[in-house]
Enzyme design. Structure first.
Site, mmCIF file in Angstrom:
data_model
loop_
_atom_site.group_PDB
_atom_site.id
_atom_site.type_symbol
_atom_site.label_atom_id
_atom_site.label_comp_id
_atom_site.label_asym_id
_atom_site.label_seq_id
_atom_site.Cartn_x
_atom_site.Cartn_y
_atom_site.Cartn_z
ATOM 1 N N HIS A 1 -7.750 2.802 3.145
ATOM 2 C CA HIS A 1 -7.679 3.585 4.384
ATOM 3 C C HIS A 1 -9.064 3.761 5.024
ATOM 4 C CE1 HIS A 1 -3.687 4.754 2.918
ATOM 5 N NE2 HIS A 1 -3.438 5.366 4.070
ATOM 6 N N CYS B 1 -11.172 2.698 -1.000
ATOM 7 C CA CYS B 1 -9.811 3.054 -0.574
ATOM 8 C C CYS B 1 -9.558 2.272 0.699
ATOM 9 C CB CYS B 1 -9.705 4.561 -0.314
ATOM 10 S SG CYS B 1 -8.147 5.039 0.478
ATOM 11 N N ASP C 1 0.861 -1.198 0.000
ATOM 12 C CA ASP C 1 0.000 0.000 0.000
ATOM 13 C C ASP C 1 0.888 1.236 0.000
ATOM 14 O OD1 ASP C 1 -2.460 1.502 0.092
ATOM 15 O OD2 ASP C 1 -2.067 1.903 2.196
ATOM 16 N N SER C 2 0.269 2.369 -0.357
ATOM 17 C CA SER C 2 0.997 3.634 -0.311
ATOM 18 C C SER C 2 1.360 4.005 1.125
ATOM 19 C CB SER C 2 0.125 4.742 -0.897
ATOM 20 O OG SER C 2 -1.032 4.897 -0.099
ATOM 21 N N GLU D 1 -3.144 9.250 7.693
ATOM 22 C CA GLU D 1 -1.690 9.029 7.783
ATOM 23 C C GLU D 1 -1.071 9.891 8.886
ATOM 24 O OE1 GLU D 1 0.622 7.001 6.028
ATOM 25 O OE2 GLU D 1 -1.088 5.922 5.181
ATOM 26 N N CYS E 1 -4.255 -1.417 -2.332
ATOM 27 C CA CYS E 1 -4.363 0.019 -2.591
ATOM 28 C C CYS E 1 -5.188 0.176 -3.869
ATOM 29 C CB CYS E 1 -2.957 0.593 -2.783
ATOM 30 S SG CYS E 1 -2.941 2.340 -3.214
HETATM 31 N N1 DGL Z 1 -5.078 3.046 0.482
HETATM 32 C C1 DGL Z 1 -4.939 3.636 -0.813
HETATM 33 C C2 DGL Z 1 -6.153 3.297 -1.671
HETATM 34 O O1 DGL Z 1 -6.753 2.252 -1.420
HETATM 35 C C3 DGL Z 1 -4.561 5.012 -0.626
HETATM 36 C C4 DGL Z 1 -4.376 6.029 -1.264
HETATM 37 C C5 DGL Z 1 -3.427 7.158 -1.278
HETATM 38 O O2 DGL Z 1 -2.255 6.956 -1.005
HETATM 39 O O3 DGL Z 1 -3.928 8.226 -1.611
HETATM 40 O O4 DGL Z 1 -6.506 3.971 -2.604
#
Ligand code: DGL
Length: 270
Positions: free
Chosen positions: A196, A194, A7-8, A162, A70
């Site tokens: 998150h 998403c 993930d990011s 975050e 992600c």
């Molecule tokens: N968790 C990522 C997603 O599902 C995150 C996004 C991001 O880094 O903006 O899209």
């Protein structure tokens, strides 16, 4: 070996947590690209470069199978990666398809033509990059007809999570739900697109109302992975060591991860 989860940042931990509950003996290597989060405001080319670098890091750890936990990377980079970048003996899977299969009540591998399904008004909450890719609508159109999708780009929510600022994250969720409801007053279902967002799922449900079915990915992805590994057990590999890697600051990332998952998580520098 083990299965890689990318993930990011911290959002993919919601998926990791569900996989750990569903498949407790499966070793997992997590990579969070916290130094570059959020991806949701980046260009598709930039997301592709960052995602391939992160997935390569997981291949280097010996993972043969990597889950892109992600949506932004799945929407902006996965197809290009699968077409021209993923080595023959490796697999990279995204998080969109299990969600859409659940929404359209399809089983894995059901390639029958698109048909009418139980929902007709669907709200999609996702990052700006995921919304502008229209990947969700594209995948849905392969499987369902007559579904009206209204997408809301939820700027700021990932940054707030975050940062660990959950009060801000919840306030932003409420205002994004309001904005969506102005465009689609009565959705049948809402998709949290998403990884998150499960961390603020209760706020989404409260703001949407109890009559709206909220679909959130972690459990759906965990079930889909269990199904995949039952068919392709060799993709697990032989490794037994789980670990957490970050491109960010390990101490700070570990603290937030521990807070989110409510268990001790220790990240190492990638
Ligand atoms: N968790 C990522 C997603 O599902 C995150 C996004 C991001 O880094 O903006 O899209």
């Amino acid at each position: 070996m083990a299965v890689g989860i990318f993930d990011s940042g911290l959002g993919g931990l919601t998926v990791l947590d569900a996989i750990t509950k569903r498949l407790p003996d499966l070793p997992l290597v997590y990579f969070g690209d916290n130094a570059n989060t959020p991806y949701g405001v980046r260009t598709a080319g930039n997301i592709y470069d960052l995602t391939t670098a992160g997935v390569q890091r997981l291949f280097d750890e010996g993972c043969d199978l990597v889950i892109l936990a992600c949506n932004t990377a799945s929407a902006a980079a996965l197809r290009r990666m699968q077409e021209a970048w993923v080595p023959r003996d490796k697999r990279v899977l995204g998080v969109f398809v299990p969600l859409i299969e659940a929404l359209t009540e399809r089983q894995w591998g059901d390639n029958s033509p698109p048909r009418e399904v139980g929902v007709s008004h669907v709200a999609l909450f996702a990052t700006p990059a995921t919304v502008s890719s229209r990947a969700f609508q594209r995948e849905l159109a392969f499987r369902a007809i007559g579904v009206d999708v209204e997408a809301q780009a939820c700027a700021g929510v990932v940054d707030a999570i975050e940062e660990g600022d959950m009060i801000l994250a919840e306030a932003l969720v409420r205002s994004h739900v309001e904005a969506l409801k102005r465009k689609m007053p009565e959705p049948d279902a809402a998709v949290l697109g998403c990884t998150h967002y499960p961390l603020v799922e209760e706020t989404f449900q409260e703001a949407l109302g109890t009559e709206v079915r909220v679909l959130s990915q972690p459990r759906l992805v965990a079930d889909s992975l269990a199904d995949y590994l039952a068919r392709r057990p060799e993709m697990v590999g032989t490794g037994t060591e789980s670990k957490f890697l970050t491109s960010g600051k390990p101490r700070a990332v570990s603290d937030k991860a521990t807070q989110f998952l409510r268990r001790q998580i220790a990240f190492d520098a990638a």
